[in-house]
Design a protein around this motif. Structure first.
Motif, PDB file in Angstrom:
ATOM      1  N   ASP A 134      -9.215   5.150  -1.761  1.00 48.31           N
ATOM      2  CA  ASP A 134     -10.386   6.324  -1.640  1.00 48.31           C
ATOM      3  C   ASP A 134     -11.411   5.607  -2.427  1.00 48.31           C
ATOM      4  OD1 ASP A 134      -8.769   8.322  -0.473  1.00 48.31           O
ATOM      5  OD2 ASP A 134      -7.473   8.196  -2.185  1.00 48.31           O
ATOM      6  N   TYR A 190     -14.157  -0.272   6.593  1.00 51.81           N
ATOM      7  CA  TYR A 190     -14.153  -0.025   5.244  1.00 51.81           C
ATOM      8  C   TYR A 190     -15.419   0.485   4.713  1.00 51.81           C
ATOM      9  CZ  TYR A 190     -10.597  -3.657   5.635  1.00 51.81           C
ATOM     10  OH  TYR A 190      -9.551  -4.438   6.141  1.00 51.81           O
ATOM     11  N   ASN A 211      -3.790  -1.145   4.204  1.00 52.86           N
ATOM     12  CA  ASN A 211      -3.626  -0.384   3.196  1.00 52.86           C
ATOM     13  C   ASN A 211      -5.064   0.692   3.143  1.00 52.86           C
ATOM     14  OD1 ASN A 211      -1.098  -0.915   1.872  1.00 52.86           O
ATOM     15  ND2 ASN A 211      -2.112  -3.135   1.919  1.00 52.86           N
ATOM     16  N   GLU A 212      -4.843   1.902   2.605  1.00 52.04           N
ATOM     17  CA  GLU A 212      -5.823   2.738   2.710  1.00 52.04           C
ATOM     18  C   GLU A 212      -6.223   3.049   1.212  1.00 52.04           C
ATOM     19  OE1 GLU A 212      -5.453   6.497   4.922  1.00 52.04           O
ATOM     20  OE2 GLU A 212      -4.756   5.523   6.713  1.00 52.04           O
ATOM     21  N   HIS A 238     -11.962  12.966   2.041  1.00 55.33           N
ATOM     22  CA  HIS A 238     -10.817  12.062   2.159  1.00 55.33           C
ATOM     23  C   HIS A 238      -9.438  12.904   2.345  1.00 55.33           C
ATOM     24  CE1 HIS A 238     -11.774  12.023  -2.143  1.00 55.33           C
ATOM     25  NE2 HIS A 238     -10.552  12.484  -2.246  1.00 55.33           N
TER      26      HIS A 238
END
Length: 135
Positions: free
Chosen positions: A58, A84, A55-56, A135
């Motif tokens: 921000d 990460y 999972n990404e 991002h």
């Protein structure tokens, strides 16, 4: 005739909140839900497992004192990982000792907020860090 270019609607930034206190989870959710997509986990192991699923995210908000895997250990893992380490981390803690703040910052935390906190201060810190992070 020029082709019509539609701008992609800006997606909400995705925040991972890791805190074992239901009360803190509710406060953060209440103040962040309108502007951000939230994922909430109860401790460091749950948060790390969720990240390890691919999972990404921000930005991460994490409590220092939690069962199973505390915030300082989680921070150490996140900041030493090539996957990460780019993710900004805000540490939250009821501990007022400067040694905890120092340890957090030395391990790579991007901000440290002491509980009880003004939720608007948390929102301001999140927005400031997201502005600095591509991002």
């Amino acid at each position: 005739m020029e082709p019509l270019i539609l701008q992609k609607k800006e997606e909400k930034s995705k925040l991972l909140i890791i805190d074992d206190s239901i009360g803190i989870q509710k406060i953060l959710t209440n103040f962040l839900k309108d502007e951000f997509f939230l994922v909430i986990k109860n401790d460091g192991l749950e948060g790390l497992a969720w990240l390890d699923e691919g999972n990404e995210i921000d930005l991460i908000l994490v409590d220092i004192n939690m069962p199973n895997l505390d915030g300082l250990e989680l921070l150490k893992i996140i900041k030493s990982s090539s996957f990460y380490k780019h993710i900004p981390v805000i540490m939250l803690s009821a501990e007022s000792e400067s040694s905890k703040r120092i340890a957090s910052l030395e391990r790579g935390a991007d901000a440290f907020i002491t509980k009880p906190f003004n939720p608007q201060e948390v929102v301001a810190n999140v927005k400031a860090l997201l502005r600095k992070t591509p991002h």
